[in-house]
Design an enzyme around this catalytic site. Structure first.
Site, PDB file in Angstrom:
ATOM      1  N   GLY A  23      -0.551   3.082  -3.117  1.00 23.35           N
ATOM      2  CA  GLY A  23      -0.941   1.903  -2.343  1.00 23.35           C
ATOM      3  C   GLY A  23      -1.890   1.053  -3.157  1.00 23.35           C
ATOM      4  O   GLY A  23      -3.011   0.756  -2.747  1.00 23.35           O
ATOM      5  N   ASN A  77       7.959   3.921  -1.554  1.00 15.87           N
ATOM      6  CA  ASN A  77       7.225   4.541  -0.455  1.00 15.87           C
ATOM      7  C   ASN A  77       6.728   5.901  -0.935  1.00 15.87           C
ATOM      8  O   ASN A  77       7.491   6.870  -0.987  1.00 15.87           O
ATOM      9  CB  ASN A  77       8.134   4.692   0.764  1.00 15.87           C
ATOM     10  CG  ASN A  77       7.389   5.181   1.998  1.00 15.87           C
ATOM     11  OD1 ASN A  77       6.314   5.764   1.895  1.00 15.87           O
ATOM     12  ND2 ASN A  77       7.950   4.934   3.170  1.00 15.87           N
ATOM     13  N   SER A  78       5.460   5.974  -1.289  1.00  7.19           N
ATOM     14  CA  SER A  78       4.915   7.198  -1.877  1.00  7.19           C
ATOM     15  C   SER A  78       4.823   8.343  -0.870  1.00  7.19           C
ATOM     16  O   SER A  78       4.665   9.500  -1.262  1.00  7.19           O
ATOM     17  CB  SER A  78       3.544   6.921  -2.488  1.00  7.19           C
ATOM     18  OG  SER A  78       2.678   6.364  -1.518  1.00  7.19           O
ATOM     19  N   ASP A 132      -4.498   2.419   4.868  1.00  4.70           N
ATOM     20  CA  ASP A 132      -4.390   2.002   6.263  1.00  4.70           C
ATOM     21  C   ASP A 132      -4.968   3.101   7.159  1.00  4.70           C
ATOM     22  O   ASP A 132      -4.541   4.255   7.088  1.00  4.70           O
ATOM     23  CB  ASP A 132      -2.906   1.780   6.603  1.00  4.70           C
ATOM     24  CG  ASP A 132      -2.695   1.117   7.952  1.00  4.70           C
ATOM     25  OD1 ASP A 132      -3.576   1.238   8.820  1.00  4.70           O
ATOM     26  OD2 ASP A 132      -1.640   0.484   8.139  1.00  4.70           O
ATOM     27  N   GLU A 134      -9.899  -5.301  -4.538  1.00  4.39           N
ATOM     28  CA  GLU A 134     -10.202  -6.427  -3.663  1.00  4.39           C
ATOM     29  C   GLU A 134     -10.870  -5.949  -2.371  1.00  4.39           C
ATOM     30  O   GLU A 134     -11.842  -6.541  -1.896  1.00  4.39           O
ATOM     31  CB  GLU A 134      -8.919  -7.193  -3.343  1.00  4.39           C
ATOM     32  CG  GLU A 134      -9.147  -8.442  -2.506  1.00  4.39           C
ATOM     33  CD  GLU A 134      -7.841  -9.136  -2.163  1.00  4.39           C
ATOM     34  OE1 GLU A 134      -7.004  -8.497  -1.497  1.00  4.39           O
ATOM     35  OE2 GLU A 134      -7.663 -10.305  -2.555  1.00  4.39           O
TER      36      GLU A 134
END
Length: 255
Positions: free
Chosen positions: A73, A129-130, A152, A228
């Protein structure tokens, strides 16, 4: 005489892609089916597409050199870019589910390679998609570091199964990490931080690093400053909750 064509999605001054053209939702549903190519095994990953300086063509792959760092991600790639120059001989890859964000990281890496000849050749990104395909990309004990930065939180209890750190997924991460490899997690959500720490503490193949080890690890400082999300938390004076653990041999398997 025609003017030189300028890519409007890139900064004129730096040549780097501009994030506002690659914005996407903060997170994606990892349980939904997405359509992108997936290698059938780690031996089918084409390293020449990701690291052309190290692997000039698919037929000239240097089998002794493999990806060692995986940023799960990876977002806009801030951590990867920082790690690239810190570990210039280590191959690393970001794994990101959102297509626009993946495209931004690709463009960012390409622009940095052009602006800095010889640098950033060891870093790449792939849309995948890990939570489903880690074994398709990495052999047993291939990785030395895995990163899970500001994942998330999936606040609702019914959605906890979507969390990227969970007991059953840690089995897969333990498979991909070598003994002694490090898993780095950090979040600004205290409940999620406790969840990730608890999952790692209760897993037989992981143990926490000591305070002395954390202080000596140059990567730890980047967890909250290179991304970020981490920079946003710092600007807002927020707290972060790291959990950093080492892959070990379970006590019942030690001689």
């Amino acid at each position: 005489m025609p003017e030189t064509e300028v890519n409007p999605t890139h900064s004129k001054s730096t040549g780097l892609p501009r994030k506002r053209f690659y914005r996407a939702r903060a997170h994606s549903n990892p349980l939904s089916d997405s359509h992108f190519p997936v290698p059938i095994s780690p031996s089918h990953v084409d390293y020449s597409l990701h690291y052309p300086q190290f692997f000039p063509s698919a037929g000239q792959a240097n089998n002794s050199k493999k990806i060692q760092f995986a940023d799960i991600g990876c977002g806009f790639g801030g951590l990867l870019i920082s790690l690239s120059t810190l570990f210039p001989e280590t191959l690393m890859i970001g794994m990101e589910l959102r297509d626009k964000v993946t495209e931004y990281v690709k463009e960012r890496i390409l622009a940095l390679r052009v602006a800095n000849p010889g640098q950033y050749q060891n870093v790449s990104v792939v849309r995948t998609n890990s939570m489903k395909y880690i074994p398709n990309y990495f052999e047993k004990a291939q990785l030395t570091k895995m990163f899970f930065l500001f994942p998330d939180p999936h606040f609702k209890e019914k959605n906890h199964r979507r969390r990227v750190i969970s007991p059953h997924l840690l089995d897969e991460y333990a498979y991909a990490l070598e003994v002694g490899g490090i898993i780095y997690t950090i979040t600004d959500v205290e409940e999620l931080g406790e969840w990730m720490k608890s999952c790692l503490e209760n897993h037989p193949m992981f143990e926490a690093l000591s305070e002395k080890e954390l202080e000596a690890d140059p990567v730890v400082k980047l967890l909250s400053s290179a991304t970020e999300e981490g920079q946003k938390v710092a600007r807002n004076g927020g707290q972060t909750f790291p959990a950093i653990f080492r892959r070990i041999v379970p006590s019942d398997q030690t001689p």
